[in-house]
Design a protein around this motif. Structure first.
Motif, PDB file in Angstrom:
ATOM      1  N   GLY A  58      -5.242  -6.919   5.325  1.00 31.70           N
ATOM      2  CA  GLY A  58      -5.091  -8.332   5.635  1.00 31.70           C
ATOM      3  C   GLY A  58      -3.827  -8.661   6.415  1.00 31.70           C
ATOM      4  N   VAL A  59      -3.200  -7.668   7.062  1.00 25.48           N
ATOM      5  CA  VAL A  59      -1.950  -7.910   7.779  1.00 25.48           C
ATOM      6  C   VAL A  59      -2.156  -8.202   9.256  1.00 25.48           C
ATOM      7  CG1 VAL A  59      -0.606  -6.513   6.172  1.00 25.48           C
ATOM      8  CG2 VAL A  59      -1.488  -5.457   8.251  1.00 25.48           C
ATOM      9  N   GLY A  60      -3.378  -8.017   9.763  1.00 27.02           N
ATOM     10  CA  GLY A  60      -3.654  -8.237  11.174  1.00 27.02           C
ATOM     11  C   GLY A  60      -3.171  -7.068  12.018  1.00 27.02           C
ATOM     12  N   PRO A  61      -3.499  -7.091  13.317  1.00 25.10           N
ATOM     13  CA  PRO A  61      -3.170  -5.962  14.178  1.00 25.10           C
ATOM     14  C   PRO A  61      -1.690  -5.857  14.552  1.00 25.10           C
ATOM     15  CG  PRO A  61      -4.302  -7.649  15.436  1.00 25.10           C
ATOM     16  CD  PRO A  61      -4.316  -8.087  13.996  1.00 25.10           C
ATOM     17  N   PHE A  62      -0.939  -6.947  14.462  1.00 19.37           N
ATOM     18  CA  PHE A  62       0.465  -6.940  14.857  1.00 19.37           C
ATOM     19  C   PHE A  62       1.334  -7.578  13.774  1.00 19.37           C
ATOM     20  CE2 PHE A  62      -2.164  -7.250  18.691  1.00 19.37           C
ATOM     21  CZ  PHE A  62      -1.849  -6.031  19.268  1.00 19.37           C
ATOM     22  N   PRO A  63       1.419  -6.933  12.621  1.00 15.79           N
ATOM     23  CA  PRO A  63       2.170  -7.525  11.509  1.00 15.79           C
ATOM     24  C   PRO A  63       3.676  -7.485  11.741  1.00 15.79           C
ATOM     25  CG  PRO A  63       1.524  -5.301  10.954  1.00 15.79           C
ATOM     26  CD  PRO A  63       0.879  -5.627  12.287  1.00 15.79           C
ATOM     27  N   ASP A  64       4.354  -8.408  11.117  1.00 15.09           N
ATOM     28  CA  ASP A  64       5.814  -8.461  11.188  1.00 15.09           C
ATOM     29  C   ASP A  64       6.375  -7.652  10.019  1.00 15.09           C
ATOM     30  OD1 ASP A  64       8.333  -9.154  12.030  1.00 15.09           O
ATOM     31  OD2 ASP A  64       8.322 -11.107  11.043  1.00 15.09           O
ATOM     32  N   ILE A  65       6.064  -6.364  10.020  1.00 15.51           N
ATOM     33  CA  ILE A  65       6.494  -5.457   8.954  1.00 15.51           C
ATOM     34  C   ILE A  65       7.262  -4.325   9.607  1.00 15.51           C
ATOM     35  CG2 ILE A  65       5.744  -3.880   7.122  1.00 15.51           C
ATOM     36  CD1 ILE A  65       3.222  -5.634   6.847  1.00 15.51           C
ATOM     37  N   TYR A  66       8.504  -4.149   9.208  1.00 12.81           N
ATOM     38  CA  TYR A  66       9.357  -3.125   9.786  1.00 12.81           C
ATOM     39  C   TYR A  66       9.104  -1.775   9.108  1.00 12.81           C
ATOM     40  CZ  TYR A  66      11.766  -6.983  11.981  1.00 12.81           C
ATOM     41  OH  TYR A  66      12.054  -8.090  12.726  1.00 12.81           O
ATOM     42  N   PRO A  67       9.348  -0.671   9.810  1.00 12.07           N
ATOM     43  CA  PRO A  67       9.165   0.653   9.209  1.00 12.07           C
ATOM     44  C   PRO A  67       9.892   0.814   7.872  1.00 12.07           C
ATOM     45  CG  PRO A  67       9.535   0.890  11.555  1.00 12.07           C
ATOM     46  CD  PRO A  67       9.758  -0.564  11.211  1.00 12.07           C
ATOM     47  N   GLU A  68      11.081   0.231   7.766  1.00 12.22           N
ATOM     48  CA  GLU A  68      11.849   0.341   6.527  1.00 12.22           C
ATOM     49  C   GLU A  68      11.104  -0.278   5.343  1.00 12.22           C
ATOM     50  OE1 GLU A  68      13.065  -0.896   9.405  1.00 12.22           O
ATOM     51  OE2 GLU A  68      14.520   0.649   9.974  1.00 12.22           O
ATOM     52  N   GLY A  69      10.332  -1.314   5.596  1.00 11.72           N
ATOM     53  CA  GLY A  69       9.545  -1.944   4.533  1.00 11.72           C
ATOM     54  C   GLY A  69       8.425  -1.031   4.047  1.00 11.72           C
ATOM     55  N   ILE A  70       7.804  -0.336   4.969  1.00 11.02           N
ATOM     56  CA  ILE A  70       6.760   0.634   4.612  1.00 11.02           C
ATOM     57  C   ILE A  70       7.386   1.769   3.803  1.00 11.02           C
ATOM     58  CG2 ILE A  70       5.066   2.275   5.508  1.00 11.02           C
ATOM     59  CD1 ILE A  70       4.323  -0.625   6.091  1.00 11.02           C
ATOM     60  N   GLU A  71       8.495   2.302   4.314  1.00  8.04           N
ATOM     61  CA  GLU A  71       9.177   3.416   3.643  1.00  8.04           C
ATOM     62  C   GLU A  71       9.606   3.030   2.231  1.00  8.04           C
ATOM     63  OE1 GLU A  71      10.848   5.075   7.930  1.00  8.04           O
ATOM     64  OE2 GLU A  71      12.160   3.890   6.646  1.00  8.04           O
ATOM     65  N   ARG A  72      10.221   1.878   2.112  1.00  8.33           N
ATOM     66  CA  ARG A  72      10.686   1.393   0.801  1.00  8.33           C
ATOM     67  C   ARG A  72       9.501   1.193  -0.150  1.00  8.33           C
ATOM     68  NH1 ARG A  72      13.748  -2.084   2.673  1.00  8.33           N
ATOM     69  NH2 ARG A  72      12.243  -3.759   2.858  1.00  8.33           N
ATOM     70  N   GLY A  73       8.404   0.660   0.375  1.00 10.96           N
ATOM     71  CA  GLY A  73       7.225   0.444  -0.451  1.00 10.96           C
ATOM     72  C   GLY A  73       6.651   1.740  -1.003  1.00 10.96           C
ATOM     73  N   ILE A  74       6.609   2.774  -0.166  1.00 14.51           N
ATOM     74  CA  ILE A  74       6.131   4.089  -0.617  1.00 14.51           C
ATOM     75  C   ILE A  74       7.052   4.634  -1.707  1.00 14.51           C
ATOM     76  CG2 ILE A  74       5.811   6.502   0.065  1.00 14.51           C
ATOM     77  CD1 ILE A  74       5.018   5.379   2.882  1.00 14.51           C
ATOM     78  N   GLU A  75       8.343   4.555  -1.481  1.00 14.80           N
ATOM     79  CA  GLU A  75       9.322   5.083  -2.439  1.00 14.80           C
ATOM     80  C   GLU A  75       9.268   4.325  -3.765  1.00 14.80           C
ATOM     81  OE1 GLU A  75      12.085   6.278   1.369  1.00 14.80           O
ATOM     82  OE2 GLU A  75      12.776   4.675   0.038  1.00 14.80           O
ATOM     83  N   GLN A  76       9.077   3.012  -3.704  1.00 17.90           N
ATOM     84  CA  GLN A  76       8.970   2.223  -4.930  1.00 17.90           C
ATOM     85  C   GLN A  76       7.686   2.560  -5.688  1.00 17.90           C
ATOM     86  OE1 GLN A  76       9.459  -1.756  -3.390  1.00 17.90           O
ATOM     87  NE2 GLN A  76      11.677  -1.693  -3.637  1.00 17.90           N
ATOM     88  N   LEU A  77       6.591   2.708  -4.969  1.00 20.70           N
ATOM     89  CA  LEU A  77       5.344   3.110  -5.612  1.00 20.70           C
ATOM     90  C   LEU A  77       5.526   4.466  -6.294  1.00 20.70           C
ATOM     91  CD1 LEU A  77       2.327   2.857  -6.230  1.00 20.70           C
ATOM     92  CD2 LEU A  77       1.891   3.882  -3.967  1.00 20.70           C
ATOM     93  N   ALA A  78       6.174   5.395  -5.623  1.00 23.75           N
ATOM     94  CA  ALA A  78       6.410   6.723  -6.200  1.00 23.75           C
ATOM     95  C   ALA A  78       7.167   6.612  -7.521  1.00 23.75           C
ATOM     96  CB  ALA A  78       7.182   7.605  -5.223  1.00 23.75           C
ATOM     97  N   GLY A  79       8.082   5.654  -7.618  1.00 20.98           N
ATOM     98  CA  GLY A  79       8.853   5.467  -8.836  1.00 20.98           C
ATOM     99  C   GLY A  79       8.018   5.045 -10.029  1.00 20.98           C
ATOM    100  N   THR A  80       6.810   4.578  -9.799  1.00 15.85           N
ATOM    101  CA  THR A  80       5.928   4.174 -10.902  1.00 15.85           C
ATOM    102  C   THR A  80       5.059   5.339 -11.390  1.00 15.85           C
ATOM    103  OG1 THR A  80       4.058   3.483  -9.505  1.00 15.85           O
ATOM    104  CG2 THR A  80       5.802   1.839  -9.930  1.00 15.85           C
ATOM    105  N   LEU A  81       5.123   6.454 -10.697  1.00 16.16           N
ATOM    106  CA  LEU A  81       4.293   7.614 -11.015  1.00 16.16           C
ATOM    107  C   LEU A  81       5.047   8.582 -11.927  1.00 16.16           C
ATOM    108  CD1 LEU A  81       2.918   8.163  -7.410  1.00 16.16           C
ATOM    109  CD2 LEU A  81       1.799   6.975  -9.304  1.00 16.16           C
ATOM    110  N   PRO A  82       4.335   9.431 -12.681  1.00 19.05           N
ATOM    111  CA  PRO A  82       5.010  10.404 -13.549  1.00 19.05           C
ATOM    112  C   PRO A  82       5.975  11.280 -12.760  1.00 19.05           C
ATOM    113  CG  PRO A  82       2.656  10.350 -14.012  1.00 19.05           C
ATOM    114  CD  PRO A  82       2.874   9.523 -12.777  1.00 19.05           C
TER     115      PRO A  82
END
Length: 106
Positions: A58-82
């Protein structure tokens, strides 16, 4: 996004050392796809390197999301895993999805 594979691995390695989850991510490519957006990323636990994909939901083809936001999101998700096998758990969720609020999940 015009770096070499080595530069992306170094970025992910640095982020892994600083990340509370012990997982580091680096966006290697960003692309519009079917009316949406997707990111290719390298992830590491400092020992192993793997690629994974994040699909914008739902972000559309040209989202205002910086690479750092993607990276941080992955790292935060990883923190919820065993802790044991954390990187593999993350890879098993591939591709990941990011919503308009920047939350990354499966």
């Amino acid at each position: 996004m015009a770096g070499t594979a080595e530069e992306y691995r170094e970025r992910a390695q640095l982020r892994a050392r600083k990340s509370a989850s012990g997982i580091g991510a680096a966006v290697t490519r960003s692309e519009s796809e079917g009316g949406g957006h997707a990111w290719q990323c390298i992830v590491t636990d400092g020992r192993q390197w793997h690629y994974l994909r994040v699909i914008g939901t739902g972000v559309g083809p040209f989202p205002d999301i910086y690479p750092e936001g993607i990276e941080r999101g992955i790292e935060q998700l990883a923190g919820t895993l065993p802790i044991e096998g954390r990187l593999q758990y993350l890879l098993d969720m591939n591709p990941l999805h990011m919503d308009v609020d920047g939350n990354v999940g499966d």
